[in-house]
Scaffold this active site. Structure first.
Site, PDB file in Angstrom:
ATOM      1  N   ILE A  43      41.748  50.642  40.839  1.00  0.00           N
ATOM      2  CA  ILE A  43      41.360  51.351  39.614  1.00  0.00           C
ATOM      3  C   ILE A  43      41.685  50.517  38.368  1.00  0.00           C
ATOM      4  CG2 ILE A  43      43.512  52.624  39.121  1.00  0.00           C
ATOM      5  CD1 ILE A  43      41.730  55.161  38.877  1.00  0.00           C
TER       6      ILE A  43
ATOM      7  N   HIS B 185      49.340  48.869  51.699  1.00  0.00           N
ATOM      8  CA  HIS B 185      48.031  48.406  51.207  1.00  0.00           C
ATOM      9  C   HIS B 185      48.074  46.911  50.970  1.00  0.00           C
ATOM     10  CE1 HIS B 185      50.488  49.748  47.774  1.00  0.00           C
ATOM     11  NE2 HIS B 185      49.909  48.787  47.057  1.00  0.00           N
TER      12      HIS B 185
ATOM     13  N   HIS C 247      46.382  43.918  48.810  1.00  0.00           N
ATOM     14  CA  HIS C 247      45.565  43.593  47.642  1.00  0.00           C
ATOM     15  C   HIS C 247      44.743  42.358  47.981  1.00  0.00           C
ATOM     16  CE1 HIS C 247      47.823  45.948  44.458  1.00  0.00           C
ATOM     17  NE2 HIS C 247      48.764  45.877  45.369  1.00  0.00           N
TER      18      HIS C 247
HETATM   19  P1  5GP Z   1      51.289  48.444  44.240  1.00  0.00           P
HETATM   20  O1  5GP Z   1      51.941  48.211  42.906  1.00  0.00           O
HETATM   21  O2  5GP Z   1      51.843  49.667  44.925  1.00  0.00           O
HETATM   22  O3  5GP Z   1      51.272  47.228  45.120  1.00  0.00           O
HETATM   23  O4  5GP Z   1      49.764  48.679  43.915  1.00  0.00           O
HETATM   24  C1  5GP Z   1      49.187  49.922  43.752  1.00  0.00           C
HETATM   25  C2  5GP Z   1      47.791  49.683  43.245  1.00  0.00           C
HETATM   26  O5  5GP Z   1      47.073  50.894  43.326  1.00  0.00           O
HETATM   27  C3  5GP Z   1      47.733  49.234  41.778  1.00  0.00           C
HETATM   28  O6  5GP Z   1      47.056  47.980  41.703  1.00  0.00           O
HETATM   29  C4  5GP Z   1      46.963  50.348  41.093  1.00  0.00           C
HETATM   30  O7  5GP Z   1      46.086  49.894  40.069  1.00  0.00           O
HETATM   31  C5  5GP Z   1      46.210  50.992  42.235  1.00  0.00           C
HETATM   32  N1  5GP Z   1      45.940  52.419  42.046  1.00  0.00           N
HETATM   33  C6  5GP Z   1      46.840  53.354  41.638  1.00  0.00           C
HETATM   34  N2  5GP Z   1      46.269  54.575  41.618  1.00  0.00           N
HETATM   35  C7  5GP Z   1      44.981  54.396  42.024  1.00  0.00           C
HETATM   36  C8  5GP Z   1      43.889  55.302  42.217  1.00  0.00           C
HETATM   37  O8  5GP Z   1      43.979  56.513  42.001  1.00  0.00           O
HETATM   38  N3  5GP Z   1      42.723  54.756  42.644  1.00  0.00           N
HETATM   39  C9  5GP Z   1      42.576  53.414  42.893  1.00  0.00           C
HETATM   40  N4  5GP Z   1      41.372  52.992  43.306  1.00  0.00           N
HETATM   41  N5  5GP Z   1      43.596  52.541  42.751  1.00  0.00           N
HETATM   42  C10 5GP Z   1      44.778  53.026  42.309  1.00  0.00           C
END
Ligand code: 5GP
Ligand code: ZN
Length: 114
Positions: A31, A100, A102
């Site tokens: 997002i 997840h 990236h």
């Molecule tokens: P983390 O910091 O946990 O590795 O990454 C989480 C990722 O999820 C972030 O890059 C953030 O932008 C993405 N993200 C968070 N909420 C949402 C959402 O509701 N939809 C989508 N598509 N991505 C999200």
């Protein structure tokens, strides 16, 4: 019902821009993209982080890795290059506690990462 954001995306309860999916995983656009291509690849099943991926999920682990490879190809970043990473816990900046990967591509990447 799970309170996990990515479980809700996997079930369809929360919408996401899906680009591909398989029996055990889905891929959707981040997002808040940090590169022209920024896709998240997640297992449908709730797994908190890579720390929680046990040996009983070896087949799923391989499926996820190949899914990332296939999504990279499909996005056209396989040849120019891309970065695949999974933030694990606090010091790495993991914000969503559902495993997840990236997939980042479409621009030059810096090293070392921040
Ligand atoms: P983390 O910091 O946990 O590795 O990454 C989480 C990722 O999820 C972030 O890059 C953030 O932008 C993405 N993200 C968070 N909420 C949402 C959402 O509701 N939809 C989508 N598509 N991505 C999200
Ligand atoms: Zn979850």
């Amino acid at each position: 019902m799970s309170e996990c954001l990515f479980c809700k995306i996997a079930s369809g309860e929360i919408a996401a821009d899906r680009v591909a999916e398989g029996p055990g995983w889905i891929a959707f656009r981040d997002i808040a993209p940090q590169a022209p291509t920024h896709i998240l690849i997640i297992p449908r099943e709730h797994i908190g982080s890579l720390n929680d991926l046990d040996v009983a999920r070896t087949e799923l682990a391989g499926e996820l890795l190949l899914a990332c490879r296939d999504v990279a190809r499909r996005e056209g970043v396989a040849d120019p290059g891309y970065r695949l990473l999974t933030n694990t816990n606090r010091e790495a900046g993991q914000l969503v506690p559902h495993l997840h990967f990236h997939l980042l591509g479409g621009r030059e990447m810096g090293w070392p990462p921040g």
